[in-house]
Enzyme design. Sequence first.
Site, PDB file in Angstrom:
ATOM      1  N   PRO A 112       0.826  -1.218   0.000  1.00  0.00           N
ATOM      2  CA  PRO A 112       0.000   0.000   0.000  1.00  0.00           C
ATOM      3  C   PRO A 112       0.855   1.261   0.000  1.00  0.00           C
ATOM      4  O   PRO A 112       0.815   2.080   0.915  1.00  0.00           O
ATOM      5  CB  PRO A 112      -0.799  -0.138   1.302  1.00  0.00           C
ATOM      6  N   LYS A 113       1.630   1.455  -1.061  1.00  0.00           N
ATOM      7  CA  LYS A 113       2.615   2.529  -1.119  1.00  0.00           C
ATOM      8  C   LYS A 113       2.023   3.814  -1.695  1.00  0.00           C
ATOM      9  O   LYS A 113       1.303   3.788  -2.688  1.00  0.00           O
ATOM     10  CB  LYS A 113       3.814   2.090  -1.973  1.00  0.00           C
ATOM     11  N   LYS A 114       2.376   4.947  -1.048  1.00  0.00           N
ATOM     12  CA  LYS A 114       2.014   6.268  -1.538  1.00  0.00           C
ATOM     13  C   LYS A 114       3.247   7.165  -1.493  1.00  0.00           C
ATOM     14  O   LYS A 114       4.138   6.993  -0.643  1.00  0.00           O
ATOM     15  CB  LYS A 114       0.891   6.880  -0.690  1.00  0.00           C
TER      16      LYS A 114
END
Length: 246
Positions: A115-117
Amino acid sequence: MKIDDVRRTAYSMPLTSPSYPKGPYRFFNREFFVITYRTDLAALEKVVPEPLKVLEPIVKYEFIRMPDSTGFGDYTETGQVIPVELNGVKGGYVHSMYLDDEAPIAGGRELWGFPKKLAKPSLRVESDTLVGTLHYGSVLVASATMGYKFEALDKAALHASLLGPNWVIKIIPHVDGTTRVCELVEYYLEDITVQEAWTGPGALGLFPHALADVAKLPVLEVISAAHFRTDLTLGLGKVAFDYLQE
């Protein structure tokens, strides 16, 4: 380009200039700063998906400095990992990740479903204090501190704790906006060498943000702080549960 050429070469986007090379992905001198804290159980249960089970209201807030990694280069990351259980096996559910480099964002999302931002994490030493911060744009979202190398940790025990499974949810939409892939992915850290490990007094502040919602798992009590350096390989994953199968 022929159809067979597409089939043979396609593994990442864009087709003719992939955002990252093929793995495995090895990390050298990977530095961790982990604050373990107690949070609200009801808040945890809202974000941990079945079939994972929450064991207790505990969260690990991590800052990770990666100065040397194959394929992904030099970057810094931060986020929350929640201790959970799946079919009687204990591990960690990766709830949030914020980092500052395109290649691991693309690779992490496409391969594992991390879940990379995109954001601005930092990990540094200021005099006698280890300092981790997360900015989303100009806004401070997280701030962590720890006394620098106050007391050595048991490296063998730490090594054993890093060998357990980790889980993420991989989501890929269809072209019509519906969900095409929704899977619980299991992965492991492999070939781990712990170079050094320390503990000391720690503190953590999380601040509300509309798009970086780490504060939705509030800090009620800091339990421990750890700082360690490793070499390791990020193993590829396997599907542990398919949410689209009846």
